[in-house]
Design an enzyme around this catalytic site. Structure first.
Site, mmCIF file in Angstrom:
data_model
loop_
_atom_site.group_PDB
_atom_site.id
_atom_site.type_symbol
_atom_site.label_atom_id
_atom_site.label_comp_id
_atom_site.label_asym_id
_atom_site.label_seq_id
_atom_site.Cartn_x
_atom_site.Cartn_y
_atom_site.Cartn_z
ATOM 1 N N SER A 187 0.828 -1.210 0.000
ATOM 2 C CA SER A 187 0.000 0.000 0.000
ATOM 3 C C SER A 187 0.858 1.254 0.000
ATOM 4 C CB SER A 187 -0.937 0.011 1.206
ATOM 5 O OG SER A 187 -0.204 0.188 2.412
ATOM 6 N N GLY A 222 2.225 0.393 8.502
ATOM 7 C CA GLY A 222 3.085 1.546 8.266
ATOM 8 C C GLY A 222 3.441 1.825 6.825
ATOM 9 N N ASP A 239 -3.145 3.874 15.222
ATOM 10 C CA ASP A 239 -3.741 2.571 14.916
ATOM 11 C C ASP A 239 -3.625 1.679 16.142
ATOM 12 O OD1 ASP A 239 -4.379 -0.051 13.740
ATOM 13 O OD2 ASP A 239 -4.095 0.957 11.817
ATOM 14 N N ASP A 259 -8.165 4.538 18.255
ATOM 15 C CA ASP A 259 -9.075 4.501 17.114
ATOM 16 C C ASP A 259 -8.881 5.779 16.304
ATOM 17 O OD1 ASP A 259 -11.174 4.552 15.333
ATOM 18 O OD2 ASP A 259 -12.699 3.948 16.779
ATOM 19 N N ASP A 276 -5.718 5.738 5.140
ATOM 20 C CA ASP A 276 -6.073 4.607 4.276
ATOM 21 C C ASP A 276 -6.697 3.528 5.154
ATOM 22 O OD1 ASP A 276 -6.322 2.864 2.142
ATOM 23 O OD2 ASP A 276 -4.249 2.148 2.269
ATOM 24 N N LYS A 305 -13.001 3.715 -0.187
ATOM 25 C CA LYS A 305 -13.290 2.396 -0.743
ATOM 26 C C LYS A 305 -14.566 2.484 -1.584
ATOM 27 C CE LYS A 305 -9.802 1.108 1.670
ATOM 28 N NZ LYS A 305 -8.491 0.943 1.034
#
Length: 361
Positions: A187, A222, A239, A259, A276, A305
């Site tokens: 990613s 990461g 995260d 969160d 993301d 998404k």
């Protein structure tokens, strides 16, 4: 030329078609779409001759979500003779004068890419003949139009041109990026491509520089944080999951096990916000809106998404709602861009730049 040829990802022809139909209509360029599933391209056939020139001049490629590249195109050339494919192509390009470059391409499908070796070999003699005809300059010139020859199959090609100031600099509209061996996930390439897409080269030194503070929401493991660290930034990685150990060892990352939807930055001097997360697109958009209204960043890059159906309709609705909400809450000076990047799959990447004409303190 009366056709507009658009490259897109295979499987997203419907979205590309819906978008060009709407955007061409806004410019009063009537026409209809020709598209097939998984062809990785769309052709918009204008009702009027030469109307495609209006589109390649007046419709910014960067404003299109699903098109990677576009060019004004001839009708499809078919049954090009094996012993002389060049003459019909040169004839079809007779109205193009003094172009600065020629690209012999294919759509981004496995079937079409089988022609890539042929395309490379074919480019050399084609270039020579185009120079002789006057369609191509003797020396490459990045300020002149680009000639495109796109083979969609053996002996079948669309030919035409784009303008260099409204065209992707990349072959087939695809940036060639290398996956770093130490990147925590693939990613990572999405953010790398996004920086290149949304921040012009001449502005990157100012807007993507060492020492900046950034926040990565949904950072684990990461992949996106890696791109920020690589550029010398200090990152708050948010995260509940674990982060890559090598990233943490750089000393540039502070991990908040929280969160991402509830995190509030302690420091308000954040330039970049990136996000993301695998979450409903409307919810992610609402999160970015809240950060923008609070003035917690200067520029943001985030992924939305895509649903299984009505993808273009859904994305445009979310972007329109975002702009409305920002304006209703006093955020009126901003720029939004959205692109279905090469490294995106079932998602699009959005760039939101607050106060683009005001310097960052």
């Amino acid at each position: 030329m009366k056709n507009l040829f658009l490259f897109c990802r295979a499987g997203f022809e419907k979205e590309c078609a819906a978008e060009i139909q709407q955007r061409a209509g806004e410019l009063n360029v009537g026409g209809f779409v020709k598209a097939n599933n998984n062809d990785a391209y769309v052709v918009y056939q204008c009702f009027e001759d030469d109307a495609a020139d209006t589109l390649v001049k007046q419709l910014p490629l960067d404003s299109l979500i699903f098109a990677r590249q576009m060019f004004a195109a001839s009708d499809l050339l078919v049954d090009l003779p094996e012993n002389d494919r060049i003459s019909p192509i040169v004839a079809a390009l007779s109205d193009v004068s003094k172009a600065g470059e020629v690209r012999v391409e294919t759509p981004d499908t496995n079937e079409a890419k089988e022609l890539s070796a042929f395309c490379r070999k074919f480019t050399v003699p084609l270039r020579q003949h185009l120079k002789k005809s006057g369609s191509l300059l003797a020396q490459e010139n990045p300020k002149r139009p680009i000639i495109h020859v796109c083979f969609i199959g053996p002996g079948r090609a669309y030919v035409g041109y784009s303008y260099s100031n409204n065209s992707s600099p990349h072959f087939m509209g695809i940036p060639r990026l290398k996956m770093a061996a130490d990147a925590p996930s693939r990613s990572s390439l999405k953010l790398d491509e996004a920086f290149g897409q949304f921040v012009p080269k001449e502005e990157q030194e100012e807007r993507i520089r060492s020492g900046m503070n950034a926040v990565d929401l949904g950072a684990c493991p990461g992949g996106w944080t890696y791109q920020l660290v690589r550029r010398g930034m200090f990152v708050s990685a948010v995260d509940n999951g674990p982060m890559d150990e090598k990233l943490m060892e750089t000393g540039q990352v502070k991990h908040y096990r929280e969160d991402g939807f509830r995190f509030e930055p302690q420091r308000k001097n954040i330039y970049w916000l990136v996000c993301d997360m695998v979450e409903k697109p409307a919810r992610v958009a609402e999160l970015i809106e809240a950060w923008a209204i609070n003035g917690w960043f200067k520029e943001a890059i985030f992924n939305l998404k895509l649903p299984m159906k009505s993808r273009y309709k859904e994305v445009t609705a979310i972007l329109e709602t975002m702009q409305t909400i920002l304006k209703e809450n006093g955020v009126t000076d901003f720029k939004v861009q959205c692109k279905h990047l090469y490294h995106d799959r079932d998602e699009v990447t959005v760039h939101l730049w607050l106060r683009p004409n005001t310097a960052w303190n």
